[in-house]
Design an enzyme around this catalytic site. Structure first.
Site, PDB file in Angstrom:
ATOM      1  N   GLN A 119       0.837  -1.200   0.000  1.00 12.95           N
ATOM      2  CA  GLN A 119       0.000   0.000   0.000  1.00 12.95           C
ATOM      3  C   GLN A 119       0.872   1.251   0.000  1.00 12.95           C
ATOM      4  OE1 GLN A 119      -3.272   0.048   2.727  1.00 12.95           O
ATOM      5  NE2 GLN A 119      -3.992   1.997   1.945  1.00 12.95           N
ATOM      6  N   PHE A 120       1.114   1.778  -1.201  1.00 10.89           N
ATOM      7  CA  PHE A 120       1.972   2.955  -1.340  1.00 10.89           C
ATOM      8  C   PHE A 120       1.375   4.183  -0.667  1.00 10.89           C
ATOM      9  CE2 PHE A 120      -0.865   3.575  -4.904  1.00 10.89           C
ATOM     10  CZ  PHE A 120      -0.977   4.948  -5.022  1.00 10.89           C
ATOM     11  N   THR A 121       0.063   4.225  -0.475  1.00 15.00           N
ATOM     12  CA  THR A 121      -0.573   5.414   0.105  1.00 15.00           C
ATOM     13  C   THR A 121      -0.187   5.640   1.563  1.00 15.00           C
ATOM     14  OG1 THR A 121      -2.589   4.198   0.666  1.00 15.00           O
ATOM     15  CG2 THR A 121      -2.540   5.308  -1.478  1.00 15.00           C
TER      16      THR A 121
END
Length: 150
Positions: free
Chosen positions: A78-80
């Site tokens: 999850q890059f966010t």
């Protein structure tokens, strides 16, 4: 690396309506990778996750780790998690690693978790549009940043 760790009684990830990974009792881990991450971050964070004592013992005290509890792990990239919200209302993801760096690090992290846990883990698919469901048990949610370990 940033990890959001949730103790769950069940969790699953679907891609295009098909279950890719699913666990019952265990940990659902969201993992964010940045360019500054190293193999040392992988080693430290994977050990920390597997050894976290956040499962109840016979007295209801959080005193057991995932191995003691007989649980499984579902890992989702999850890059966010590396969103910067300092300016404006649209988050910036400049700190998040690009796929050419993040994918190999994610794959190494999977192997490190499996080695620490001594069994296969369930995963999502890097970069896919995933639908994640879970029942947070407790609720228990822990956030760990490998850059804040000292």
């Amino acid at each position: 690396m940033i990890a959001v760790i949730q103790r769950v009684s069940e969790s699953a990830v679907k891609i295009d309506g098909v279950i890719k990974g699913q666990i019952s009792l265990g940990l659902m881990v969201l993992l964010g990778i940045e360019d500054a991450d190293t193999n040392e971050d992988i080693e430290w964070l994977s050990k920390k996750i597997v050894n976290l004592r956040i499962f109840p013992d016979e007295n209801g005290v959080m005193n057991k780790n995932i191995q003691d509890a007989g649980g499984d792990i579902l890992l989702i990239s999850q890059f966010t998690l590396h969103a910067s919200t300092k300016k404006g209302n649209r988050p910036s993801y400049i700190k998040a690693a690009k796929p050419d760096f993040a994918i190999p690090m994610y794959e190494k992290f999977i192997l490190a978790l499996e080695q620490e846990l001594d069994k296969k883990i369930e995963t999502g698919e890097f970069g896919a549009d995933m639908k994640v469901s879970l029942v947070n048990d407790g609720p228990v949610t822990i956030i760990i940043d490998s850059k804040n370990r000292v």
